[in-house]
Design a protein around this motif. Sequence first.
Motif, PDB file in Angstrom:
ATOM      1  N   ALA A  28     -51.385  23.017  22.802  1.00  0.00           N
ATOM      2  CA  ALA A  28     -52.372  22.973  23.896  1.00  0.00           C
ATOM      3  C   ALA A  28     -51.428  23.097  24.994  1.00  0.00           C
ATOM      4  O   ALA A  28     -49.883  22.664  25.301  1.00  0.00           O
ATOM      5  N   VAL A  29     -51.208  24.028  26.165  1.00  0.00           N
ATOM      6  CA  VAL A  29     -51.224  24.499  27.009  1.00  0.00           C
ATOM      7  C   VAL A  29     -52.429  24.275  28.519  1.00  0.00           C
ATOM      8  O   VAL A  29     -53.353  24.538  28.130  1.00  0.00           O
ATOM      9  N   ASP A  30     -51.610  24.046  29.339  1.00  0.00           N
ATOM     10  CA  ASP A  30     -52.506  23.223  30.788  1.00  0.00           C
ATOM     11  C   ASP A  30     -53.119  24.915  31.061  1.00  0.00           C
ATOM     12  O   ASP A  30     -52.133  25.708  31.534  1.00  0.00           O
ATOM     13  N   PRO A  31     -53.861  24.967  31.160  1.00  0.00           N
ATOM     14  CA  PRO A  31     -54.828  26.213  31.859  1.00  0.00           C
ATOM     15  C   PRO A  31     -53.983  26.624  33.029  1.00  0.00           C
ATOM     16  O   PRO A  31     -53.992  28.133  33.210  1.00  0.00           O
ATOM     17  N   ALA A  32     -54.082  25.521  34.221  1.00  0.00           N
ATOM     18  CA  ALA A  32     -53.174  25.888  35.450  1.00  0.00           C
ATOM     19  C   ALA A  32     -51.880  26.404  35.216  1.00  0.00           C
ATOM     20  O   ALA A  32     -51.641  27.185  36.274  1.00  0.00           O
ATOM     21  N   ALA A  33     -51.233  26.683  33.370  1.00  0.00           N
ATOM     22  CA  ALA A  33     -49.685  27.124  33.936  1.00  0.00           C
ATOM     23  C   ALA A  33     -50.195  28.319  33.400  1.00  0.00           C
ATOM     24  O   ALA A  33     -49.134  29.448  33.480  1.00  0.00           O
ATOM     25  N   ILE A  34     -51.015  29.125  33.029  1.00  0.00           N
ATOM     26  CA  ILE A  34     -51.473  30.388  32.669  1.00  0.00           C
ATOM     27  C   ILE A  34     -51.311  31.459  33.915  1.00  0.00           C
ATOM     28  O   ILE A  34     -52.197  31.902  34.611  1.00  0.00           O
ATOM     29  N   PRO A  35     -50.637  32.242  33.953  1.00  0.00           N
ATOM     30  CA  PRO A  35     -50.786  33.843  34.994  1.00  0.00           C
ATOM     31  C   PRO A  35     -52.136  33.449  33.860  1.00  0.00           C
ATOM     32  O   PRO A  35     -52.136  34.185  33.731  1.00  0.00           O
ATOM     33  N   MET A  36     -52.766  34.687  35.628  1.00  0.00           N
ATOM     34  CA  MET A  36     -53.980  34.862  35.868  1.00  0.00           C
ATOM     35  C   MET A  36     -53.853  36.372  34.970  1.00  0.00           C
ATOM     36  O   MET A  36     -55.167  36.894  34.254  1.00  0.00           O
ATOM     37  N   ALA A  37     -53.654  37.140  34.906  1.00  0.00           N
ATOM     38  CA  ALA A  37     -53.485  38.255  34.375  1.00  0.00           C
ATOM     39  C   ALA A  37     -53.181  38.390  32.837  1.00  0.00           C
ATOM     40  O   ALA A  37     -53.233  39.171  32.192  1.00  0.00           O
ATOM     41  N   GLU A  38     -52.993  36.940  31.819  1.00  0.00           N
ATOM     42  CA  GLU A  38     -52.809  36.372  30.770  1.00  0.00           C
ATOM     43  C   GLU A  38     -53.674  35.885  30.501  1.00  0.00           C
ATOM     44  O   GLU A  38     -54.250  35.327  28.681  1.00  0.00           O
ATOM     45  N   ALA A  39     -54.798  35.253  31.319  1.00  0.00           N
ATOM     46  CA  ALA A  39     -55.603  34.344  30.486  1.00  0.00           C
ATOM     47  C   ALA A  39     -57.253  34.855  30.129  1.00  0.00           C
ATOM     48  O   ALA A  39     -57.431  36.043  30.704  1.00  0.00           O
ATOM     49  N   GLU A  40     -57.066  34.343  28.951  1.00  0.00           N
ATOM     50  CA  GLU A  40     -58.652  34.283  28.885  1.00  0.00           C
ATOM     51  C   GLU A  40     -59.826  34.100  29.312  1.00  0.00           C
ATOM     52  O   GLU A  40     -60.640  34.879  28.812  1.00  0.00           O
ATOM     53  N   PHE A  41     -60.034  32.898  29.942  1.00  0.00           N
ATOM     54  CA  PHE A  41     -60.832  32.724  30.389  1.00  0.00           C
ATOM     55  C   PHE A  41     -60.798  31.932  31.348  1.00  0.00           C
ATOM     56  O   PHE A  41     -60.236  30.784  32.228  1.00  0.00           O
ATOM     57  N   ILE A  42     -61.375  32.566  32.340  1.00  0.00           N
ATOM     58  CA  ILE A  42     -61.449  32.287  33.908  1.00  0.00           C
ATOM     59  C   ILE A  42     -62.871  31.737  34.629  1.00  0.00           C
ATOM     60  O   ILE A  42     -63.313  32.245  34.503  1.00  0.00           O
ATOM     61  N   PHE A  43     -62.421  31.139  35.849  1.00  0.00           N
ATOM     62  CA  PHE A  43     -63.430  29.914  35.866  1.00  0.00           C
ATOM     63  C   PHE A  43     -63.024  30.665  37.690  1.00  0.00           C
ATOM     64  O   PHE A  43     -62.899  29.769  38.465  1.00  0.00           O
ATOM     65  N   SER A  44     -63.852  31.286  38.350  1.00  0.00           N
ATOM     66  CA  SER A  44     -63.548  31.822  39.888  1.00  0.00           C
ATOM     67  C   SER A  44     -63.945  31.423  40.784  1.00  0.00           C
ATOM     68  O   SER A  44     -65.610  31.872  40.959  1.00  0.00           O
ATOM     69  N   GLY A  45     -63.697  30.771  42.021  1.00  0.00           N
ATOM     70  CA  GLY A  45     -64.565  30.563  42.962  1.00  0.00           C
ATOM     71  C   GLY A  45     -65.033  31.221  44.218  1.00  0.00           C
ATOM     72  O   GLY A  45     -64.050  32.165  45.085  1.00  0.00           O
TER      73      GLY A  45
END
Length: 406
Positions: free
Chosen positions: A271-288
């Motif tokens: 389990a990894v905290d999504p906030a700790a994943i770099p943007m360039a490596e994220a598989e699922f991004i929720f952008s505002g």
Amino acid sequence: MSDIIRRDPRAEWIARNRLHPLHAAMQPAQHSWMGPNGVIRKNPHGIGFIGPNGIKRIDRSGAQQGGATKRSAAVEVQLPLHQVPAPAFYISVVPDMVGGRLSSHDRDLLGLAHQLAGKDGAVLAVVFGEHKENAFATAGVDRLLVLDGDEFSGYAPEQRVQGLRAVDNQFSPRHWLLPDSRSGGGELGRRFAAALGERPATRVWQVKDQECIGRAGAGLQDLARPVARLILAAVECAEPVSETRHEALPVELSTAVARSLSRIEDLGAVAVDPAAIPMAEAEFIFSGGNGVKDWGLFHRTAEALGATEGASRVAVDDGFMARDRQVGASGTWVTARVYVAVGISGAIQHLQGIGACDKVVAINLDPGCDMIKRADLSVIGESAEILQALIDAVEAYRNEAKRDAA
């Protein structure tokens, strides 16, 4: 002069290459935009079509440009069928299949495989476990071999090498192609090369004149060598197959795959905290963006979905998100499998930054904004109501799953 429309491979490559200086010029022209008073403006010089008498007409109904008021019916184009009834040889491709589907890297690899196969060879795709892909035919697969079983699930590189060796013994492919990626293809290809006693060509970005050209010297130099039997190719190694439809005939192994005594124990995903994943490596991004009025609700929705948070430049400039969360040409280029844009109109810099995302979901009040045109799925409405409904749906789904487990 011929009436046949010719493709320009160089222009298509520039349009896909974000780092090329002419990349922005190859993007589709912006025909409409929202003015300062909230009124949709149209460019009369960029919208229209040539009439039967050679006079340019302006289409105000939106039918020609896919406007919101009227949309023309989509015409299904039947691509020509490419068949290889008796292949002289095979080119085997082992795609990563991240999430059970072909990635853009996998499709580039299949395009390279068809360059090597020519007219007499067939492209054999080897897939491990269950998949969700239904577009193998349009991606360029002539033969499809699915190695299904519990022994191939999870992290099992040793057993997968045994499966590839069985495929090699039966089909004797002329070349093996694997993606040189962090998703498993890079490691599996090197393990397989050691098992075959082959010296693989790694980080290959081009195959030309019977030579493999790969990156070397920390990516600053090119290394050319004769075409190897086992090739680990980089992203954009070739143009994907787009103008033909292939059979994708299923094939099977004639013998069972030998089970290897595994020296690796798969303990499952961490389990990894999504906030700790770099943007360039994220598989699922929720952008505002600027359309988000309740940022507390936005953060709760991202947490409920388990997504990495992102933002447009306007939201970052207003202080709602940190600078390292900015998505776009002036921020971070992202390659997410799913990108959800909430209240983002879709400036050209932002659209450039999400150009490599597989699926884009847009939540916006304006049905004519550029993000809605770019999105694969659009939800028109107030963001606060939609986000609250999304949280309720996720909680209801998880509660039902807990009841079923109990």
